[in-house]
Design an enzyme around this catalytic site. Structure first.
Site, PDB file in Angstrom:
ATOM      1  N   ASP A 264      49.040  58.913 -26.508  1.00  0.00           N
ATOM      2  CA  ASP A 264      48.170  57.977 -25.810  1.00  0.00           C
ATOM      3  C   ASP A 264      47.256  58.806 -24.902  1.00  0.00           C
ATOM      4  O   ASP A 264      47.438  60.013 -24.732  1.00  0.00           O
ATOM      5  CB  ASP A 264      48.974  56.932 -25.028  1.00  0.00           C
ATOM      6  CG  ASP A 264      48.146  55.677 -24.766  1.00  0.00           C
ATOM      7  OD1 ASP A 264      46.905  55.737 -24.865  1.00  0.00           O
ATOM      8  OD2 ASP A 264      48.724  54.622 -24.450  1.00  0.00           O
TER       9      ASP A 264
HETATM   10  C1  BGC Z   1      45.923  52.762 -24.063  1.00  0.00           C
HETATM   11  C2  BGC Z   1      45.929  52.710 -25.570  1.00  0.00           C
HETATM   12  C3  BGC Z   1      44.535  52.879 -26.096  1.00  0.00           C
HETATM   13  C4  BGC Z   1      43.989  54.193 -25.587  1.00  0.00           C
HETATM   14  C5  BGC Z   1      42.621  54.539 -26.109  1.00  0.00           C
HETATM   15  C6  BGC Z   1      45.164  53.963 -23.524  1.00  0.00           C
HETATM   16  O1  BGC Z   1      44.971  53.881 -22.166  1.00  0.00           O
HETATM   17  O2  BGC Z   1      47.241  52.767 -23.590  1.00  0.00           O
HETATM   18  O3  BGC Z   1      46.500  51.517 -26.008  1.00  0.00           O
HETATM   19  O4  BGC Z   1      44.523  52.824 -27.491  1.00  0.00           O
HETATM   20  O5  BGC Z   1      43.930  54.130 -24.175  1.00  0.00           O
HETATM   21  O6  BGC Z   1      41.648  53.806 -25.525  1.00  0.00           O
END
Ligand code: BGC
Length: 752
Positions: A264
């Site tokens: 993530d």
């Molecule tokens: C979130 C994810 C997301 C990623 C990309 C993160 O902060 O937890 O779910 O896909 O950002 O934007």
């Protein structure tokens, strides 16, 4: 391209190029004119890493820009390897569907798949290759803001919906026209942070993790999802992005996941902040050794991985395996042959927000709405709306954005508001509109995140809005009150300790209730909220979630009765936040209690029941259904056999409707204490007034299987109870006996 060619390509790449494939940059590294520039210089790390070596980027979209970036990237790249473009397409791209929690309420995997197909088309034509969806995290604590991104509290339902989304995005092959790769997230158990507090530790036993939390990710993996995203939190004290046991042993070996594993956002370097790694260099090594392929935006791989490999601190074969997985994904998407895939500026004009897509969104709104209450007023049900004067009052009549915080390409200007939809059906003078109050005011806890106005502003403003609303209400026979959360009150980093409606909105409700006018309340929300007061003063109540682009149309279709509601709660609605976390599949305990009893040492609270206010699976229709007691084909079941269970369902009301029949099973005695009920199947039947149909389910041994006390998975001999009904807490069950459990696990106890 053939796999051997990919191997040759890999052998020919420098270490820097290989590491580049594992580096994901966010869109801000690219200048506005969409040209790749210079070396990386953000967050202090990855400084000397050339941007044009990066294997993927996230957050950018638009065919024209992405084609330009791709062309530029490939020209500069020594092996002309195309870049992957990824984006958060969570519930639609530009045509925004109800948030996933709302989609879960439809109990219609086919519809959910179709929504994902639309999202894939719009994303693909805009140049996107992979979407960061589905979120298969199981959610049982409405304080956590991201419950809106999940399809709810039940792992069976979540698994079915996660699979539907993967199939919708990817089709048979993500490389096919207008298809994209899917990335299931957040591996694993991110939906269970302690006390619902965002990013906080997850404390789940391995049994609970395996039994409840892992199955939905597994379904997505089995459906062939191309990518998995690791989560931010720690489980068993280890951050998920550095947890080799979780990523390698469970995900890759047990679940047989062959695709690309991405962290993530920034999660690799967050292992340093967690206090798990001394610094980001150690974090980079820990992540790659744990099996994590792409570092999303932490720049730890960009800064340290080349040296770690060159110094022999990380084995080159780990790097090669990870890079090969990324190259294979690019190959499956067909990018080596056509690096632009479906990106097409003219196509964007045709496809995005086209009528067909809007229609699908409208249908999804209708099917996601859950009717919680519909009482009789003057001998007639409050809903559907009658031929009478209607006042639509509340901040969601037209002033608020109905997309969620995760509709990154959604544009509120595309939305059909409640007011727009009402004016398509009625003329001025038949319907009236008033805002009623601001959505939040600065007495609302947490509102400082959304507003800058002072107390005086809100007091004066809300006084005049209330007066206007009262005048408007007086003109009508029915008030449709449109209340709810701010769209940014749920979503990432939006945990709330109190899941209440703002006082300013309850004040509006109270004032209108004093007039004695019939009140229909619509709750716009990304999570279950405390609703006792709303129920008390409203004659009818609908959960409409965050409905998206076609919110107004879909809601109006149902309010006027053109469509009969059929949505069911995918998450229980608690009496109050003190009950959280809560779900329908409770345990008995040694001292069971149902409801509130006085003076007994039984499990529960003094002030609220153990059960939620509305349980998972609940939802009314404008018609009534009668469901018979289930009938089983045999009271005995033997290993590798199945038995059948059926029930009759009859429409006893006066309009056509759809009912969701839910199959629940309880393992009455087992080597681990099992929940009182668990969802094992569901189906929908559409019935005309007076019509009756039989629904039939097969009970298979798989449905009776669980993670047993000895660590194995399978069924155990003994008694089981089975229900078929239209909610998780109603109906009569029938009992059958499994004569012999799986893998020779024989009956542990004799039943007379
Ligand atoms: C979130 C994810 C997301 C990623 C990309 C993160 O902060 O937890 O779910 O896909 O950002 O934007």
């Amino acid at each position: 391209m053939l796999d051997e060619k990919l191997e040759e390509l890999l052998q020919d790449m420098s270490i820097e190029e290989k590491v580049g494939q594992l580096v994901q940059l966010d869109g801000s590294y690219f200048e506005e004119d969409a040209l790749i520039t210079g070396n990386m210089a953000k967050n202090g790390e990855g400084r000397n890493f050339p941007i044009f070596l990066a294997g993927s980027t996230l957050g950018l979209s638009g065919a024209k820009d992405l084609k330009k970036i791709q062309k530029d990237q490939m020209e500069r790249h020594p092996h002309h390897i195309p870049m992957l473009f990824m984006l958060d397409v969570i519930h639609g791209y530009r045509t925004v569907f109800p948030c996933p929690l709302g989609q879960g309420a439809s109990f219609q995997p086919k519809l959910v798949k179709e929504c994902a197909e639309v999202a894939a088309r719009e994303a693909a034509v805009s140049g996107i290759h992979v979407v960061f969806s589905p979120m298969a995290d199981l959610v049982r604590d409405a304080r956590w803001g991201r419950v809106m991104e999940s399809t709810g509290e039940d792992s069976y339902l979540n698994g079915i919906m996660a699979k539907a989304m993967v199939k919708g995005y990817q089709g048979k092959n993500p490389g096919d026209k207008m298809k994209v790769g899917a990335c299931v997230k957040h591996f694993a158990g991110y939906g269970a942070p302690v006390a619902g507090r965002e990013y906080y530790n997850v404390e789940l036993s391995e049994y609970t993790m395996r039994e409840y939390y892992l199955p939905a990710y597994k379904k997505a993996v089995e459906a062939g999802c191309e990518m998995v995203m690791s989560a931010f939190h720690t489980w068993n004290g280890i951050p998920c992005s550095g947890n080799r046991w979780l990523l390698e042993d469970i995900l890759r070996k047990e679940m047989n996941f062959k695709g690309v594993l991405i962290s993530d956002w920034g999660a690799v370097s967050e292992m340093t902040a967690h206090g798990f790694c001394e610094n980001n260099k150690v974090a980079a090594r820990t992540a790659i050794e744990a099996g994590l392929d792409i570092d999303m935006c932490a720049n730890a791989y960009a800064e340290y991985l080349v040296d770690l490999i060159k110094n022999g601190e990380v084995e080159i074969k780990l790097l090669d395996h990870a890079v090969m997985r990324v190259l294979r994904l690019k190959n499956r998407l067909g990018l080596f042959e056509n690096p632009y895939k479906d990106a097409d500026s003219e196509g964007e004009m045709r496809v995005i927000l086209c009528d067909e897509h809007r229609d699908k969104a409208r249908e999804a709104v209708r099917k996601s709405m859950v009717l919680l209450k519909n009482e009789e007023v003057h001998n007639e049900k409050a809903l559907p709306l009658k031929n009478e004067k209607i006042a639509f009052i509340g901040p969601y009549v037209k002033n608020e954005d109905m997309d969620s915080s995760w509709a990154v390409n959604g544009d509120p200007r595309d939305q059909i508001s409640i007011q727009d939809a009402a004016l398509e059906r009625w003329s001025e003078g038949e319907v009236f509109f008033a805002r009623g109050c601001t959505l939040l005011d600065n007495k609302t806890t947490g509102a400082k995140y959304f507003y800058e106005e002072n107390d005086e502003y809100f007091e004066t403003k809300n006084q005049s809005l209330l007066e206007e609303a009262m005048e408007t209400a007086k003109k009508a026979d029915t008030v449709v009150l449109c209340l709810g959360e701010h769209r940014l009150q749920s979503g990432e980093a939006s945990s709330r300790a109190q899941i209440k409606l703002p006082k300013i909105q309850l004040n509006l409700l109270n004032n209108i209730a004093w007039t004695g006018i019939k009140i229909i309340t619509l709750i716009f929300s990304g999570r279950p909220l405390e609703l006792e007061e709303v129920l008390k003063y409203s004659n009818a109540v609908f959960m409409v979630w965050m409905p998206g682009t076609e919110g107004g149309h879909g809601i109006m279709d149902v309010l006027v009765g053109d469509h009969n509601p059929s949505g069911k709660l995918p998450m229980s609605i608690p009496y109050n936040g003190g009950q959280l976390p809560i779900s329908y599949d409770q345990y008995s305990t040694g001292r069971p209690r149902m409801g509130l009893q006085k003076g007994e040492y039984t499990t529960g609270y003094l002030d609220v029941p153990n059960e939620p206010l509305f349980s998972f699976g609940y939802g009314l229709s404008y018609t009534d259904f009668e469901i018979s007691k289930p009938y089983i084909s045999s009271v005995y079941m033997r290993q590798n056999e199945s038995i059948k269970v059926s029930a009759k369902v009859k429409n006893t009301g006066d309009r056509q409707g759809t009912e969701t029949l839910q199959l629940y099973i309880q393992d009455m005695t087992a080597s681990r204490v099992r929940p009182l009920r668990q969802l094992k199947g569901f189906c929908q039947v559409e019935l005309k007034p007076g019509e009756e149909k039989e629904v039939l389910f097969d009970i298979t041994e798989e449905m009776l299987s669980f993670h047993r006390a000895d660590g194995t998975y399978g069924s155990e001999a003994g008694l089981f109870k089975v229900w078929i009904n239209n909610s998780s807490n109603v109906g009569e069950g029938v009992i059958f006996e499994l004569k012999e459990g799986k893998n020779g696990n024989v009956q542990r106890r004799e039943y007379a």
